[in-house]
Design an enzyme around this catalytic site. Structure first.
Site, PDB file in Angstrom:
ATOM      1  N   ARG A 102       0.886  -1.178   0.000  1.00 42.13           N
ATOM      2  CA  ARG A 102       0.000   0.000   0.000  1.00 42.13           C
ATOM      3  C   ARG A 102       0.912   1.213   0.000  1.00 42.13           C
ATOM      4  O   ARG A 102       1.603   1.477   1.003  1.00 42.13           O
ATOM      5  CB  ARG A 102      -0.936  -0.007   1.209  1.00 42.13           C
ATOM      6  CG  ARG A 102      -1.705   1.293   1.347  1.00 42.13           C
ATOM      7  CD  ARG A 102      -2.912   1.178   2.261  1.00 42.13           C
ATOM      8  NE  ARG A 102      -3.993   0.447   1.613  1.00 42.13           N
ATOM      9  CZ  ARG A 102      -5.250   0.431   2.057  1.00 42.13           C
ATOM     10  NH1 ARG A 102      -5.588   1.114   3.136  1.00 42.13           N
ATOM     11  NH2 ARG A 102      -6.175  -0.254   1.420  1.00 42.13           N
ATOM     12  N   HIS A 129      -6.827   0.985  -7.010  1.00 45.12           N
ATOM     13  CA  HIS A 129      -7.102   0.013  -5.942  1.00 45.12           C
ATOM     14  C   HIS A 129      -7.750  -1.210  -6.603  1.00 45.12           C
ATOM     15  O   HIS A 129      -8.932  -1.486  -6.415  1.00 45.12           O
ATOM     16  CB  HIS A 129      -8.044   0.658  -4.922  1.00 45.12           C
ATOM     17  CG  HIS A 129      -8.078  -0.022  -3.582  1.00 45.12           C
ATOM     18  ND1 HIS A 129      -7.309  -1.117  -3.266  1.00 45.12           N
ATOM     19  CD2 HIS A 129      -8.814   0.248  -2.462  1.00 45.12           C
ATOM     20  CE1 HIS A 129      -7.560  -1.486  -2.021  1.00 45.12           C
ATOM     21  NE2 HIS A 129      -8.474  -0.687  -1.518  1.00 45.12           N
ATOM     22  N   GLN A 132      -9.816  -3.901  -4.655  1.00 50.20           N
ATOM     23  CA  GLN A 132     -11.137  -3.406  -4.250  1.00 50.20           C
ATOM     24  C   GLN A 132     -12.134  -3.534  -5.404  1.00 50.20           C
ATOM     25  O   GLN A 132     -13.259  -4.010  -5.219  1.00 50.20           O
ATOM     26  CB  GLN A 132     -11.023  -1.932  -3.825  1.00 50.20           C
ATOM     27  CG  GLN A 132     -12.340  -1.342  -3.376  1.00 50.20           C
ATOM     28  CD  GLN A 132     -12.836  -1.950  -2.073  1.00 50.20           C
ATOM     29  OE1 GLN A 132     -12.114  -1.988  -1.099  1.00 50.20           O
ATOM     30  NE2 GLN A 132     -14.068  -2.442  -2.062  1.00 50.20           N
ATOM     31  N   ASP A 220     -17.282   6.961  -2.565  1.00 42.14           N
ATOM     32  CA  ASP A 220     -16.130   6.757  -1.671  1.00 42.14           C
ATOM     33  C   ASP A 220     -15.917   8.074  -0.937  1.00 42.14           C
ATOM     34  O   ASP A 220     -16.548   9.104  -1.262  1.00 42.14           O
ATOM     35  CB  ASP A 220     -14.899   6.370  -2.518  1.00 42.14           C
ATOM     36  CG  ASP A 220     -13.678   5.980  -1.679  1.00 42.14           C
ATOM     37  OD1 ASP A 220     -13.821   5.790  -0.451  1.00 42.14           O
ATOM     38  OD2 ASP A 220     -12.575   5.883  -2.251  1.00 42.14           O
ATOM     39  N   CYS A 259     -16.435   1.299  -0.691  1.00 42.30           N
ATOM     40  CA  CYS A 259     -15.300   0.431  -0.316  1.00 42.30           C
ATOM     41  C   CYS A 259     -15.002   0.489   1.175  1.00 42.30           C
ATOM     42  O   CYS A 259     -14.339  -0.401   1.704  1.00 42.30           O
ATOM     43  CB  CYS A 259     -14.069   0.821  -1.120  1.00 42.30           C
ATOM     44  SG  CYS A 259     -13.476   2.492  -0.790  1.00 42.30           S
ATOM     45  N   ARG A 287     -13.607  -8.949  -0.038  1.00 44.72           N
ATOM     46  CA  ARG A 287     -12.169  -8.668  -0.131  1.00 44.72           C
ATOM     47  C   ARG A 287     -11.378  -9.938   0.222  1.00 44.72           C
ATOM     48  O   ARG A 287     -10.373 -10.239  -0.407  1.00 44.72           O
ATOM     49  CB  ARG A 287     -11.767  -7.529   0.827  1.00 44.72           C
ATOM     50  CG  ARG A 287     -12.364  -6.160   0.533  1.00 44.72           C
ATOM     51  CD  ARG A 287     -11.837  -5.551  -0.753  1.00 44.72           C
ATOM     52  NE  ARG A 287     -10.394  -5.503  -0.823  1.00 44.72           N
ATOM     53  CZ  ARG A 287      -9.622  -4.555  -0.265  1.00 44.72           C
ATOM     54  NH1 ARG A 287     -10.178  -3.545   0.362  1.00 44.72           N
ATOM     55  NH2 ARG A 287      -8.306  -4.599  -0.383  1.00 44.72           N
TER      56      ARG A 287
HETATM   57  N1   CP Z   1     -11.409  -0.540   1.412  1.00 42.49           N
HETATM   58  C1   CP Z   1     -10.167  -0.617   1.933  1.00 42.49           C
HETATM   59  O1   CP Z   1      -9.171  -0.802   1.229  1.00 42.49           O
HETATM   60  O2   CP Z   1     -10.144  -0.472   3.272  1.00 42.49           O
HETATM   61  P1   CP Z   1      -8.849  -0.336   4.199  1.00 42.49           P
HETATM   62  O3   CP Z   1      -8.267   1.025   3.949  1.00 42.49           O
HETATM   63  O4   CP Z   1      -9.372  -0.491   5.593  1.00 42.49           O
HETATM   64  O5   CP Z   1      -7.868  -1.397   3.821  1.00 42.49           O
HETATM   65  N1  NVA Z   2     -10.039   6.526  -1.727  1.00 42.68           N
HETATM   66  C1  NVA Z   2      -9.783   6.023  -0.410  1.00 42.68           C
HETATM   67  C2  NVA Z   2      -9.934   4.548  -0.382  1.00 42.68           C
HETATM   68  C3  NVA Z   2      -9.709   3.909   0.967  1.00 42.68           C
HETATM   69  C4  NVA Z   2      -9.818   2.422   0.926  1.00 42.68           C
HETATM   70  C5  NVA Z   2      -8.393   6.433   0.025  1.00 42.68           C
HETATM   71  O1  NVA Z   2      -7.467   6.338  -0.801  1.00 42.68           O
HETATM   72  O2  NVA Z   2      -8.223   6.853   1.165  1.00 42.68           O
END
Ligand code: CP
Ligand code: NVA
Length: 305
Positions: A102, A129, A132, A220, A259, A287
């Site tokens: 990440r 992502h 997701q 989102d 998400c 997921r």
């Molecule tokens: N949706 C998602 O990726 O959640 P987290 O940030 O909790 O991993």
């Molecule tokens: N768009 C959001 C998604 C979190 C899972 C972010 O990047 O924070």
């Protein structure tokens, strides 16, 4: 090497195969997956940003596939104090079998993959992502049926999740309407790639046009991790809030997806996210099943399903 950097980078057939495998995994009982395809294998999970779902679902997926996962906080790795991505990738490849990353910047992911001798999986970047979006498609098909030809509405920020949906729309053949403020448009590269594959993508500033007769409404957070706005987000996104009025434009049994994490009263009202058409908990659960399929595809010597 089976890296998952983006849905656009793994070919048009693999995403459907991952989805099919995830559906099979979901039918299996909790606990060790049949054949333990990742017995003795280890996934390193590097996080430059917080996570609940991605971290837990990948770790549980590894355990249930017979392997194990190591949580690596980027700030407490030598990477956090300047060791290069190249050296980090080369060293990790001597210990473990896959990297889930990440990253704050998508370029970090690309660099990691460039120097890695083991598969690298995108666990979210500023650009995309993909894990997701795959879980989202799985959730859609469980609730509505095949996504091919269906109208999907993305309402809100043109962010990383929206970009992966843009890729997904080309791969899975759905019609994607994105209602986003002009200052918060999704990636033009993602749109260009998808349109080249024949995707049907419409960008609008009118949330009701996007929602009209849609089979699913998605949104989102307005402010993604690490982002800062000089203006109040309400002044940018206020008209893009998903409320019951927006849901009423959609098809009768349309589902609501997010998400997570969500901000009730901001991008979505409590009435919608906690209402009968919301499938956000299925989405979160899926997921896990999707991660199992991705990990099997990326790491297992041979696919046992
Ligand atoms: N949706 C998602 O990726 O959640 P987290 O940030 O909790 O991993
Ligand atoms: N768009 C959001 C998604 C979190 C899972 C972010 O990047 O924070």
């Amino acid at each position: 090497m089976n890296h998952l950097l983006d849905l656009a980078s793994i070919g048009m057939d693999i995403p459907r195969k991952i989805l099919d495998m995830a559906k099979l995994y979901k039918t299996q009982q909790k606990g060790l997956a049949q054949g333990a395809p990742l017995l003795g294998r280890t996934l390193g999970m590097i996080f430059e940003k917080p996570s609940t779902r991605t971290r837990v679902s990948f770790e549980v997926a590894m355990t249930e596939l017979g392997g194990s996962a190591i949580f690596l906080d980027a700030n407490s790795m030598q990477m956090g104090r300047g060791e290069t991505i190249e050296d980090t990738a080369k060293v990790l490849g001597r210990y473990i079998d896959g990297i889930m990353l990440r990253a704050i910047n998508h370029d970090t992911l690309l660099q990691m993959a460039k120097f890695s001798e083991i598969p690298v999986i995108n666990g979210l970047t500023d650009m995309s992502h993909p894990c997701q979006a795959l879980a989202d498609i799985m959730t859609f098909e469980e609730n509505i049926g095949s996504i091919r030809g269906k109208k999907i509405a993305w309402i809100g920020d043109g962010n990383n999740v929206a970009n992966s949906w843009i890729h997904a729309s080309a791969i899975f053949g759905c019609e994607l309407f994105l209602a986003c403020p002009k200052s918060r448009m999704p990636s033009s590269n993602a749109i260009e790639w998808s349109k080249k594959q024949g995707a049907n993508i419409v960008i609008t500033q009118d949330p009701t046009k996007a929602a009209k007769n849609a089979s699913a409404i998605l949104t989102d957070t307005w402010v993604s991790m690490g982002e800062k706005f000089s203006k109040d987000p309400e002044s940018i996104f206020g008209k893009y809030r998903v409320n019951q009025e927006i849901m009423n434009y959609a098809s009768k049994n349309a589902i609501f997806m997010h998400c997570l994490p969500a901000h009730r009263g901001r991008e979505v009202t409590e009435e919608v996210i906690d209402g009968p058409n919301s499938v956000v908990w299925d989405e979160a659960e899926n997921r896990l099943h999707i991660q199992k399929a991705i990990l099997t595809w990326a790491i297992a010597d041979k696919i046992t399903l």
